[in-house]
Design an enzyme around this catalytic site. Structure first.
Site, PDB file in Angstrom:
ATOM      1  N   VAL A  85       3.844  -0.836   4.350  1.00 41.86           N
ATOM      2  CA  VAL A  85       2.481  -1.208   4.721  1.00 41.86           C
ATOM      3  C   VAL A  85       1.884  -2.069   3.615  1.00 41.86           C
ATOM      4  O   VAL A  85       1.915  -1.692   2.435  1.00 41.86           O
ATOM      5  CB  VAL A  85       1.592   0.031   4.949  1.00 41.86           C
ATOM      6  N   LEU A 134       0.821  -1.215   0.000  1.00 40.43           N
ATOM      7  CA  LEU A 134       0.000   0.000   0.000  1.00 40.43           C
ATOM      8  C   LEU A 134       0.851   1.259   0.000  1.00 40.43           C
ATOM      9  O   LEU A 134       0.434   2.308  -0.491  1.00 40.43           O
ATOM     10  CB  LEU A 134      -0.924   0.010   1.224  1.00 40.43           C
ATOM     11  N   GLY A 135       2.040   1.190   0.566  1.00 33.60           N
ATOM     12  CA  GLY A 135       2.904   2.371   0.625  1.00 33.60           C
ATOM     13  C   GLY A 135       4.074   2.123   1.555  1.00 33.60           C
ATOM     14  O   GLY A 135       4.153   1.104   2.252  1.00 33.60           O
ATOM     15  N   ASP A 163       3.031  13.550  14.623  1.00 32.49           N
ATOM     16  CA  ASP A 163       3.139  13.572  13.156  1.00 32.49           C
ATOM     17  C   ASP A 163       1.755  13.693  12.524  1.00 32.49           C
ATOM     18  O   ASP A 163       1.376  12.896  11.660  1.00 32.49           O
ATOM     19  CB  ASP A 163       3.862  12.326  12.657  1.00 32.49           C
ATOM     20  N   PHE A 184       8.100   5.170   8.617  1.00 35.16           N
ATOM     21  CA  PHE A 184       7.812   4.176   9.642  1.00 35.16           C
ATOM     22  C   PHE A 184       7.782   2.756   9.100  1.00 35.16           C
ATOM     23  O   PHE A 184       7.407   1.841   9.800  1.00 35.16           O
ATOM     24  CB  PHE A 184       6.468   4.482  10.322  1.00 35.16           C
TER      25      PHE A 184
END
Length: 658
Positions: free
Chosen positions: A361, A353-354, A471, A358
């Site tokens: 995903v 998904l991306g 964030d 972090f």
């Protein structure tokens, strides 16, 4: 050829003062006097290596010591021209690690103040970068917050890490005319040509694998008179790069430059080619024969060792996935690695998904047909895995309808996987920016902001301790199947500061959303979350990103400054998104804009709390309360949309400001 001829003609009209013309077909210790190195850059004959392995956060710069004349006449917009070419190599030790490439730089200084490592190339900060500074980035990483199109592109940067123009790395075939992709991070030598046409305010960038003749068509052309704003009379030329934890040597193998004509050609035939130590190397026939004979002699012993090693690794893998006693203390549900691997089709690229600061995903589908999002994190915390999991457990207990719910987690060795509810409608920014198929209207925008406020209020005031998000941004606001807003990634920024995880910086947050005090405080506060939310409010109602580089005036590039200036001029409504004009009541739009400005007050103690923002945005006093919030924001009182001021003398102090 036409561009090169034009540069020659131009230089005959506007001769350079410095008259730079140099060629380095390689670099050695004698080159030190001709190259200024700082940071971790050093000469490893026959190349310049910009970063090293010993420092977790490493950056390096290499500049030619003599500045190039860019403006023959002081205070003039007439620029000089130059031509340069160089060969570089980027080789990550871990092929799947995030990469950052390098930049060719025109800078006012050889040591840009406050520059960060990692994705900031050792040139930029997450605030305003001191300029003028112009860079051509050869980026081998992707960061959605910087509008990177992919992890292999070339871009033009003007005083900002966000490129004004990018193109996928490649070159145009002279025979067919099609774009031939070029992988810039597999260690191959890349030949780059940059032609700066000062009179036309034009930059042409061309790349090709070393040994390939220069393509006739540039990969990237950027032309805009605004370039003159990012060039001073004399500037240093050179290279800059940086890294975080991953070992990713960025090397410059050769370099030539001329501001008196076309740069001299580089001899690429004898340049070294770098390969990963883990990659296989070609062997001679004699070596192959020797290895074969040796393998026959020790065949039985070799099989025994392999079998023992296989059993040991298998047991280790089972131990890594085995639930230890201390893990039973933690909640929510613990998934097995096999469950998540099956759900994500072995973490297939098709399910990605991306990726970002972090981790990666993936979309997953559990056996009960529940769709989930699996966030994979490589944890290297100094505080230890057990303490990290204690905080993950606390996050799992945070339950609110406007937070993306954590369903569980998985541990395999030092790798952590967090499992969240899947949000089918993606993130908020995709419904406002990036030319969405369906633009989000006013009522939907207002409802999503109200959802986010309630989620933030829960984090700040609804738990036994204050949870600072750190964030908050439109890309971290996700939309469920009913288009209701949910705040994601809460708590992760706090967790990551313990271990300095790769692809993050020491100052946690995102460019454009950071409160001004974050740069000096030891840790962000709830007030800094309020500031970031205020930025989100303004970008959602104005339809503009926090930093825009298309602005005609540099002071209009920062969204907050632009809205505040319009407010002081009594023209606040001019900042509203033109695409949703007619969908809102004027008083509602003014109230929302004023709320955003109040949350972005430069003094943190003057900002409302999230509990007070909830009362304003979700309560019944939407139009009236923001006027009280802003009564002291602009000296002399609040300006109405018609430009008339409303004095504050004798008025009672606002109830929600400290």
């Amino acid at each position: 050829m036409a561009t090169s001829l034009f540069i020659l003609i131009h230089l005959s009209i506007f001769p350079s003062i410095s008259g730079l013309d140099f060629l380095f077909n390689s670099f050695n210790t004698n080159t030190n006097t001709n190259i200024t190195l700082n940071g971790d850059a050093k000469i490893e004959p026959p190349v310049i290596r910009l970063t090293n392995d010993s420092n977790q956060f490493s950056f390096g710069r290499a500049f030619y010591p003599t500045r190039i004349s860019m403006k023959p006449v002081s205070n003039s917009t007439v620029l000089s021209s130059f031509s340069t070419q160089f060969v570089f190599s980027v080789l990550p030790e871990i092929s799947s690690s995030p990469g950052f490439g390098l930049c060719f730089v025109l800078s006012n200084t050889t040591e840009p103040a406050g520059a960060f490592s990692g994705q900031y190339f050792g040139l930029f900060s997450n605030g305003n970068t001191v300029g003028p500074l112009l860079a051509v980035e050869f980026d081998t990483g992707t960061n959605a917050e910087f509008d990177d199109p992919d992890d292999n592109h070339v871009g033009i940067d003007l005083n900002s890490i966000v490129s004004v123009k990018t193109e996928p790395a490649g070159y145009y075939n002279s025979s067919g005319g099609g774009l031939v992709p070029v992988n810039m991070r597999n260690g191959q030598n890349i030949h780059a040509w940059i032609e700066f046409n000062g009179s036309e305010f034009e930059i042409n960038v061309t790349i090709a694998p070393a040994g390939v003749a220069k393509p006739s068509r540039p990969l990237l052309t950027y032309r805009d008179p605004i370039i003159a704003n990012y060039v001073s009379s004399e500037m240093y030329v050179g290279f800059s790069s940086s890294k975080t934890t991953w070992v990713e040597p960025q090397r410059v193998l050769a370099w030539s430059l001329s501001d008196t004509g076309v740069s001299r050609d580089i001899n690429t035939t004898n340049l070294p080619v770098f390969k990963s130590e883990s990659s296989s190397s070609s062997l001679s026939r004699g070596a192959i024969a020797g290895i074969t004979i040796g393998c026959v002699v020790i065949f039985i012993f070799f099989l025994s060792v392999c079998y023992w090693f296989w059993r040991r690794q298998g047991n280790k893998g089972e131990e890594d996935d085995e639930i230890e006693d201390w893990e039973l203390e933690y909640w929510p549900h613990r998934f097995s690695y096999e469950e998540l691997s099956q759900a994500t089709k072995a973490f297939s690229k098709d399910e990605l998904l991306g990726s970002g600061g972090f981790g990666r995903v993936y979309k997953g589908n559990l056996p009960n047909n529940t769709e989930v999002a699996v966030k994979c994190l490589n944890h290297d915390s100094k505080q230890g895995l057990r303490e990290f999991m204690a905080e993950i457990s606390s996050m799992g207990r945070l339950q609110h309808k406007n937070l993306v719910q954590m369903r569980g987690w998985c541990r395999k060795g030092n790798e952590l996987m967090l499992v969240y509810d899947y949000m089918p409608n993606g993130s908020l920014n995709n419904w406002i920016f990036s030319k969405p198929k369906k633009l989000m209207g006013w009522e939907d925008r207002r409802r999503v902001l109200a959802d986010v406020v309630e989620g933030l209020n829960y984090l700040h005031h609804g738990w036994d301790q204050v949870v600072v998000h750190r964030d908050i941004k439109s890309s971290n606001i996700l939309l469920d199947n009913e288009m209701r807003g949910r705040l994601g990634d809460f708590g992760l920024a706090k967790l990551y500061t313990h271990g300095e995880v790769p692809n993050t910086t020491r100052v946690v947050g995102t460019l454009g959303y950071l409160a001004p005090e974050v740069a000096t405080l030891a840790a962000p506060t709830a007030a800094s979350d309020v500031y970031s939310f205020g930025v989100v409010v303004l970008e959602v109602v104005c339809g503009r990103k926090p930093i825009e580089h298309w602005a005609e005036r540099e002071e209009d590039a920062i969204l907050i400054d632009w809205v505040r200036e319009k407010y002081e001029e009594g023209k606040l409504l001019e900042t509203a998104d033109e695409r949703i004009k007619g969908e809102y009541k004027v008083e509602d739009m003014e109230a929302m804009l004023k709320l955003g400005l109040a949350c972005c007050h430069p003094d943190p103690v003057r900002r409302p709390t999230m509990r007070e923002v909830v009362a304003i945005l979700v309560g019944e006093v939407v139009a009236a309360a923001p006027r009280d919030l802003l009564s002291e924001l602009v000296p002399g009182g609040i300006s109405n949309s018609d430009g008339r001021g409303e004095g504050t003398e004798g008025a009672s102090p606002p109830q929600v400001l400290v």
